[in-house]
Design a protein around this motif. Structure first.
Motif: not given
Length: 280
Positions: A38, A67, A81-82, A84-85, A111, A114-115, A202, A209
């Protein structure tokens, strides 16, 4: 026929159930050890160091991708960011990946955290490089730091990563020049650069975040390797120690006389550390 390397591996595409087309590259051993990377702020697939990817691919099936809304991938850049996860999980499901190792660099490391919240069952081991926790120290200052060093790069006709990723002593300048030269080794089927609006989205997502409240990372229960340089200007190095303190099954490696791009400054040593970590 030339052997596949990161300099010539083809761009491939997969469409998710949500009808997003993701661009990706896959290189390496066809075994059970998959390493999903990532990437950092503003990056496309062309920003991964060929020396790093080629070395990792000797041991793993390495997958990198653009992405959503970046490079050759379709869609719009998420606002947080959430989100993006969630996009990464969308890609993982489209690729039918399970039991993977995840390496998150800088924004990608945010990311990745959060993933884990939404897909921990799919992740065996986690590698967090040049990153920090939600609400970590100095992360909310990403915009002025990035703008200042990018403006400096423009003035000196340099790639911004020359200043953002490396120390400005003789060693750092040499390593930066070598890394940036390697990024140009791929001559055909190169990626598209990120657009300015996507880059700004971004940046805002990282700032949001960084401004969020800190939270416990006890939900990260898989083995985790944390890596940084001792002089990270983008995500201050103390955030790496904060991650190590808060993640139960973690180990930390700090490169001396290195900055945000420590894995690109010492790619072979970094790969050896990854091999030791995943192979444990």
């Amino acid at each position: 026929m030339k052997p596949l390397t990161y300099q010539n591996v083809p761009n491939e595409f997969v469409t998710s159930k949500k009808n997003t087309q993701f661009a990706y590259r896959i290189l390496g051993q066809d075994n059970n050890k998959t390493l999903l990377l990532l990437t950092h702020l503003a990056a496309t697939m062309d920003n991964w160091d060929p020396k790093l990817i080629n070395t990792l691919s000797e041991k793993y099936r390495v997958i990198v991708f653009d992405n959503k809304g970046v490079g050759l991938s379709k869609g719009k850049v998420p606002n947080t960011i959430e989100e993006m996860a969630e996009e990464v999980l969308e890609f993982i499901d489209a690729m039918q990946l399970n039991a993977i190792n995840v390496l998150g660099l800088s924004m990608g490391g945010m990311v990745a955290q959060e993933l884990v919240k939404i897909a921990s069952e799919k992740i065996d081991k986690l590698i967090l490089v040049g990153t920090g926790p939600r609400g970590g120290e100095g992360i909310e200052k990403i915009i002025p730091i990035a703008n200042k060093l990018t403006f400096k790069a423009i003035l000196h006709a340099k790639d911004p990563k020359y200043y953002l990723f490396f120390n400005q002593d003789d060693i750092g300048k040499t390593k930066a020049t070598e890394y940036l030269r390697r990024l140009k080794e791929r001559k055909i089927n190169r990626d598209k650069k990120i657009t300015l609006p996507s880059y700004i989205k971004q940046l805002k997502a990282i700032k949001k975040w960084g401004n969020a409240n800190r939270e416990s990372l006890n939900y990260i229960d898989m083995p985790t390797l944390i890596v940084n340089g001792d002089n990270d200007k983008m995500v201050p190095t103390q955030n790496s120690f904060a991650l190590a303190d808060d993640i139960s099954y973690s180990e930390i490696k700090i490169y001396q006389n290195a900055g945000h791009g420590s894995l690109f400054q010492e790619p072979i040593d970094f790969c050896e550390s990854v091999n030791e970590f995943i192979g444990e």
